[in-house]
Design an enzyme around this catalytic site. Structure first.
Site, PDB file in Angstrom:
ATOM      1  N   ASP A  12      92.272  61.532   5.743  1.00 28.09           N
ATOM      2  CA  ASP A  12      92.400  62.949   5.388  1.00 28.09           C
ATOM      3  C   ASP A  12      91.451  63.847   6.172  1.00 28.09           C
ATOM      4  OD1 ASP A  12      94.269  62.159   3.521  1.00 28.09           O
ATOM      5  OD2 ASP A  12      92.778  61.933   1.938  1.00 28.09           O
ATOM      6  N   LYS A  15      94.036  64.977  10.561  1.00 24.91           N
ATOM      7  CA  LYS A  15      94.749  64.417  11.718  1.00 24.91           C
ATOM      8  C   LYS A  15      96.072  65.143  11.969  1.00 24.91           C
ATOM      9  CE  LYS A  15      94.696  60.372   9.707  1.00 24.91           C
ATOM     10  NZ  LYS A  15      93.829  60.664   8.549  1.00 24.91           N
ATOM     11  N   GLY A  39      99.345  60.986   4.205  1.00 28.10           N
ATOM     12  CA  GLY A  39      99.870  62.338   3.972  1.00 28.10           C
ATOM     13  C   GLY A  39      99.220  63.230   5.013  1.00 28.10           C
ATOM     14  N   HIS A  40      99.993  63.645   6.012  1.00 27.35           N
ATOM     15  CA  HIS A  40      99.455  64.449   7.121  1.00 27.35           C
ATOM     16  C   HIS A  40     100.003  65.867   7.027  1.00 27.35           C
ATOM     17  CE1 HIS A  40      98.807  60.508   9.608  1.00 27.35           C
ATOM     18  NE2 HIS A  40      98.127  60.529   8.484  1.00 27.35           N
ATOM     19  N   GLN A 222      95.342  56.965   8.019  1.00 32.47           N
ATOM     20  CA  GLN A 222      94.114  56.542   7.328  1.00 32.47           C
ATOM     21  C   GLN A 222      92.890  56.835   8.203  1.00 32.47           C
ATOM     22  OE1 GLN A 222      96.968  53.975   7.044  1.00 32.47           O
ATOM     23  NE2 GLN A 222      97.438  55.440   5.462  1.00 32.47           N
TER      24      GLN A 222
HETATM   25  P1  GDP Z   1      95.224  63.974   7.416  1.00 31.57           P
HETATM   26  O1  GDP Z   1      95.678  62.922   6.458  1.00 31.57           O
HETATM   27  O2  GDP Z   1      94.089  63.510   8.262  1.00 31.57           O
HETATM   28  O3  GDP Z   1      96.344  64.538   8.256  1.00 31.57           O
HETATM   29  O4  GDP Z   1      94.658  65.176   6.531  1.00 31.57           O
HETATM   30  P2  GDP Z   1      95.346  65.795   5.214  1.00 31.57           P
HETATM   31  O5  GDP Z   1      96.532  66.582   5.608  1.00 31.57           O
HETATM   32  O6  GDP Z   1      95.534  64.738   4.182  1.00 31.57           O
HETATM   33  O7  GDP Z   1      94.169  66.724   4.673  1.00 31.57           O
HETATM   34  C1  GDP Z   1      93.625  67.745   5.430  1.00 31.57           C
HETATM   35  C2  GDP Z   1      93.753  69.051   4.640  1.00 31.57           C
HETATM   36  O8  GDP Z   1      92.873  70.011   5.175  1.00 31.57           O
HETATM   37  C3  GDP Z   1      95.137  69.674   4.713  1.00 31.57           C
HETATM   38  O9  GDP Z   1      95.393  70.330   3.509  1.00 31.57           O
HETATM   39  C4  GDP Z   1      94.999  70.677   5.857  1.00 31.57           C
HETATM   40  O10 GDP Z   1      95.919  71.760   5.771  1.00 31.57           O
HETATM   41  C5  GDP Z   1      93.598  71.146   5.647  1.00 31.57           C
HETATM   42  N1  GDP Z   1      92.870  71.567   6.847  1.00 31.57           N
HETATM   43  C6  GDP Z   1      92.943  71.046   8.111  1.00 31.57           C
HETATM   44  N2  GDP Z   1      92.030  71.628   8.915  1.00 31.57           N
HETATM   45  C7  GDP Z   1      91.377  72.531   8.153  1.00 31.57           C
HETATM   46  C8  GDP Z   1      90.286  73.429   8.410  1.00 31.57           C
HETATM   47  O11 GDP Z   1      89.730  73.504   9.491  1.00 31.57           O
HETATM   48  N3  GDP Z   1      89.863  74.193   7.360  1.00 31.57           N
HETATM   49  C9  GDP Z   1      90.421  74.132   6.140  1.00 31.57           C
HETATM   50  N4  GDP Z   1      89.939  74.902   5.177  1.00 31.57           N
HETATM   51  N5  GDP Z   1      91.445  73.297   5.856  1.00 31.57           N
HETATM   52  C10 GDP Z   1      91.901  72.509   6.848  1.00 31.57           C
HETATM   53  P1  IMO Z   2      95.861  59.617   5.644  1.00 32.71           P
HETATM   54  O1  IMO Z   2      96.675  59.067   6.791  1.00 32.71           O
HETATM   55  C1  IMO Z   2      92.998  58.798   2.458  1.00 32.71           C
HETATM   56  C2  IMO Z   2      93.220  54.848   0.540  1.00 32.71           C
HETATM   57  C3  IMO Z   2      93.648  54.802  -0.913  1.00 32.71           C
HETATM   58  C4  IMO Z   2      92.861  53.585  -1.375  1.00 32.71           C
HETATM   59  C5  IMO Z   2      92.927  52.661  -0.165  1.00 32.71           C
HETATM   60  C6  IMO Z   2      94.005  51.584  -0.262  1.00 32.71           C
HETATM   61  O2  IMO Z   2      96.510  60.747   4.937  1.00 32.71           O
HETATM   62  O3  IMO Z   2      94.467  59.889   6.075  1.00 32.71           O
HETATM   63  P2  IMO Z   2      96.642  51.664  -0.015  1.00 32.71           P
HETATM   64  O4  IMO Z   2      97.688  52.390  -0.813  1.00 32.71           O
HETATM   65  O5  IMO Z   2      96.648  51.998   1.428  1.00 32.71           O
HETATM   66  O6  IMO Z   2      96.681  50.177  -0.259  1.00 32.71           O
HETATM   67  O7  IMO Z   2      95.240  52.175  -0.635  1.00 32.71           O
HETATM   68  O8  IMO Z   2      93.170  53.491   0.942  1.00 32.71           O
HETATM   69  N1  IMO Z   2      94.156  55.537   1.457  1.00 32.71           N
HETATM   70  C7  IMO Z   2      93.934  56.762   1.974  1.00 32.71           C
HETATM   71  N2  IMO Z   2      92.936  57.648   1.747  1.00 32.71           N
HETATM   72  N3  IMO Z   2      93.954  59.073   3.359  1.00 32.71           N
HETATM   73  C8  IMO Z   2      94.959  58.198   3.599  1.00 32.71           C
HETATM   74  O9  IMO Z   2      95.865  58.396   4.577  1.00 32.71           O
HETATM   75  C9  IMO Z   2      94.994  56.995   2.867  1.00 32.71           C
HETATM   76  N4  IMO Z   2      95.828  55.930   2.845  1.00 32.71           N
HETATM   77  C10 IMO Z   2      95.296  55.046   1.989  1.00 32.71           C
HETATM   78  O10 IMO Z   2      93.281  55.974  -1.588  1.00 32.71           O
HETATM   79  O11 IMO Z   2      91.518  53.936  -1.569  1.00 32.71           O
HETATM   80 MG    MG Z   3      96.049  62.687   4.413  1.00 30.98          MG
END
Ligand code: GDP
Ligand code: IMO
Ligand code: MG
Length: 422
Positions: A12, A15, A39-40, A222
């Protein structure tokens, strides 16, 4: 140019946003591991897209998006994601590909994931999406792959074999009634029919693209400390989330990777259980979670928050071969009196400057912090380094010096425009 993008912390990191931006410059975008535990998020104007399986580059017309062999696919989730693209009038049919070798998440994997968690004393806090059991079957050599859905006889034999063994386990170990062959058989053959036009040898496709000097972006899911080998085991996911996984999960050889970009937040977060040395105390943790809107994009669970941990980030630079850094969510640190960076851990009188593999050290160590002055809330989003407050620049300089990699992107908001390119 073939670029791998990896998360440097516990996922998270942001990415999705970076992939969306870098996608403009490449021809192919490839997911290479994980499944719909990911979840991206990509924000375009007022619209927010959350991709679980489809590469985050799909919003760019003309770019070819592949789900590589290293990914585990829940066909129900994939279908829903594709339907969602159609609803948003995003044309993908001719530019979406699925590796014939990718393994399928079956209904029994999802149940087993959830049932296993109920039996454990030390829960992992998985996403419950069947990721672990699906990868376990792959390694156990009883997994079912995309290509198998296109051959009803092969699929029948594999599913029969699986259910014979698994139904006994479900009944005897978990008191669960088990699964009916016919229901799964029919449903998955139907998925096979729906996906047939996308299924191909993606490794061949990508290598031919490389021959033509076309550019590929490999999208990690991840993060490094959720990696099955190098993460905070057993509180990890079941795939290789480090850059090496990009080769295994796509069929692109290591000699053809040109660069690795690392993505990290300006602080740290983690969802699920497991050690987190720089985690905030609960009051400040809640404040920062709300400030950064730190709730899981997949499960909606609150994310645990903490200061930037340079010990894990340095390990991440080493393990992944990172030369370029994207620092995300800098805006979330605005308005704090001071900001801290963890530069070492202390446990039982011993100083740890490097990441420790001992779960006890990781769980109980106290972080050693370098404290820096904070900066006020910004009235307007900065669009260049110059427009950042000098204290924010000093913080970034400190990160760059500690990680020995170049910061090439600083993100100050979720929108595409809220980005400083260096
Ligand atoms: P990922 O799994 O690495 O793709 O990240 P996620 O999408 O799960 O979580 C990142 C969250 O931060 C999302 O809700 C993005 O919209 C938000 N986000 C990304 N870059 C920024 C930033 O620079 N500032 C803020 N406030 N939010 C951001
Ligand atoms: P993105 O790509 C954050 C965490 C789960 C749990 C552990 C194992 O959005 O960054 P699993 O279901 O994979 O067997 O769970 O890994 N986890 C993540 N945490 N971002 C993710 O993906 C994750 N994918 C799995 O919360 O701790
Ligand atoms: Mg994510």
């Amino acid at each position: 140019m073939n670029i791998v993008l990896v998360g440097m912390q516990w996922g998270d990191e942001g990415k999705g946003k970076v992939i969306d931006i870098l996608s403009q410059k490449v021809d192919y975008i490839v997911r290479y591991q994980g499944g719909n535990n990911a979840g991206h998020t990509v924000v375009v104007g007022r619209k927010e897209y959350i991709f679980h399986l489809i590469p985050s580059g799909i919003l760019h017309p003309g770019k070819i998006c592949c789900i590589g062999n290293g990914v585990v696919i829940d066909p129900e989730v994939l279908l829903e994601e594709l339907n969602n693209l159609s609803r948003n009038e995003i044309d993908f049919v001719k530019r979406f590909k699925i590796s014939s070798l990718a393994h399928l998440i079956m209904p029994y994997h999802k149940n087993l994931d959830q049932l296993r968690e109920t039996k454990r004393k030390n829960k992992i806090g998985t996403t419950g999406r069947g990721i672990g059991p699906c990868y376990a079957d792959k390694i156990n050599r009883c997994g079912i792959r995309m290509i198998d859905l296109l051959n009803p006889e092969v699929f029948r034999a594999k599913l029969n074999d699986n259910l014979k063994e698994k139904n006994e386990i479900f009944k005897k170990v978990y008191g669960h009634p088990g699964f009916s062959f016919l229901k799964i058989y029919r449903q998955y053959l139907e998925y096979g029919n729906l996906f047939a036009r996308y299924i191909c040898n993606t490794a061949l496709l990508l290598n031919q693209a490389t021959e033509r000097k076309e550019d590929i972006l490999l999208e990690g899911a991840q993060g490094t400390f959720l990696d099955i080998d190098f993460g905070t085991y057993p509180f990890v996911t079941s795939s290789s989330a480090t850059s090496g996984g990009a080769c295994i999960g796509s069929g692109i050889a290591p000699v053809k990777i040109d660069r690795v970009v690392g993505v990290c937040k300006a602080y740290t977060t983690r969802v699920g259980e497991g050690p987190f040395p720089t985690e905030f105390a609960s009051g400040f943790g809640k404040f920062m979670r709300d400030k950064g809107n730190e709730f899981g994009a997949t499960t909606g669970r609150p994310r645990r928050c903490g200061w930037f941990d340079a010990v894990i980030a340095q390990e991440s630079v080493m393990l992944n071969g990172i030369s370029q850094l994207a620092i995300m969510k800098m805006d979330v640190l605005d308005g704090l009196k001071t900001v801290k960076i963890c530069t070492a851990y202390k446990y039982k009188g011993k100083l740890f400057k490097e990441f420790s593999h001992d779960l006890e050290v990781l769980s109980k160590a106290l972080p050693v912090y370098k404290e820096l002055p904070g900066w006020p809330n910004q009235d307007e989003k900065p669009h260049s380094l110059k427009e950042l407050h000098p204290n924010a620049r000093a913080y970034l300089n400190q990160l760059q010096a500690l990680l020995k990699a170049k910061i090439t992107m600083v993100s100050v908001g979720s929108a595409r425009a809220d980005t400083i390119m260096i």
